[in-house]
Design an enzyme around this catalytic site. Structure first.
Site, PDB file in Angstrom:
ATOM      1  N   HIS A 159       0.825  -1.213   0.000  1.00 12.13           N
ATOM      2  CA  HIS A 159       0.000   0.000   0.000  1.00 12.13           C
ATOM      3  C   HIS A 159       0.856   1.258   0.000  1.00 12.13           C
ATOM      4  CE1 HIS A 159       0.783   0.962   4.268  1.00 12.13           C
ATOM      5  NE2 HIS A 159       0.688  -0.332   4.505  1.00 12.13           N
ATOM      6  N   CYS A 175       2.941  -5.102   6.709  1.00  9.35           N
ATOM      7  CA  CYS A 175       2.588  -4.715   5.347  1.00  9.35           C
ATOM      8  C   CYS A 175       3.793  -4.097   4.636  1.00  9.35           C
ATOM      9  CB  CYS A 175       1.418  -3.737   5.352  1.00  9.35           C
ATOM     10  SG  CYS A 175      -0.145  -4.500   5.842  1.00  9.35           S
TER      11      CYS A 175
END
Length: 209
Positions: A159, A175
């Site tokens: 992301h 992440c």
């Protein structure tokens, strides 16, 4: 012996390279690690983590994403042994992971919902238990690629981020974060179903330049 001597001379030259520092009006010894630290302190991404086309030898087919968490790079494999290399931020100590997954879905300006574990570690996140709308302040940034394994959401994502200084660091809860401009570029290239390989620490499944 000649090769060893040449290597030593090259290393010495790098150690003693000098650059001009306009803030002090002096020539100073070039220290790559210090350059990275200074960039981070200024809130910008260090130059070596900027997007770049690089030679890249791998047995994986074009269109594969390979993430080197040791060196903080994400490679999008292209034909003819090339790749687009992006700088990334990865999981901090205790939140690293590795394995083979795939892009299960994608979203532009995604909403973000903290996991129960995140809320337990930081109770202030309870405010977003039903989700934080997408936008420039959202931790997932401009785009998100949701990583799936065996048909299920792994809860890991690639992301964007509104903290460009964090690229090249171990800062996330597992992440993979990228500059917003970079994740927008990757988003446009990688369709749902894209294979994603997150390398184990110390692994060398390919030969980057």
């Amino acid at each position: 012996m000649l090769l060893t001597a040449s290597f030593a001379a090259s290393a010495l030259a790098q150690q003693t390279s000098r650059i001009y520092d306009p803030s002090s009006n002096q020539w100073i010894v070039y220290d790559p690690a210090k350059v990275d630290r200074d960039a981070t302190a200024r809130g910008v991404t260090p130059e070596r983590f900027k997007r770049k086309l690089v030679p890249f030898r791998t047995s994986e087919p074009p269109g594969t994403i390979i993430i080197d968490t040791d060196r903080k790079f994400l490679f999008y494999v292209l034909p003819n042994f090339q790749a687009i290399r992006y700088g990334v931020g990865v999981g901090k100590e205790g939140f690293g992971w590795s394995g083979e997954v795939y892009v299960g879905r994608k979203a532009e300006w995604p909403s973000w919902t903290p996991t129960p574990d995140m809320i337990e570690r930081d109770p202030s996140l309870t405010e977003y238990v039903t989700g934080m709308p997408g936008g420039i302040e959202n931790p997932l940034g401009a785009r998100a690629l949701y990583l799936y394994q065996s048909g299920r959401d792994s809860l890991y994502r690639i992301h964007g981020t509104n903290e460009p200084w964090s690229i090249g660091l171990n800062v996330s809860s597992g992440c993979i974060r990228m500059n917003n401009a970079d994740v927008e570029d990757l988003f446009s290239r990688a369709p749902v179903g894209t294979k994603v390989i997150v390398l184990k620490q110390g692994a060398a499944l390919f030969q980057p330049s």
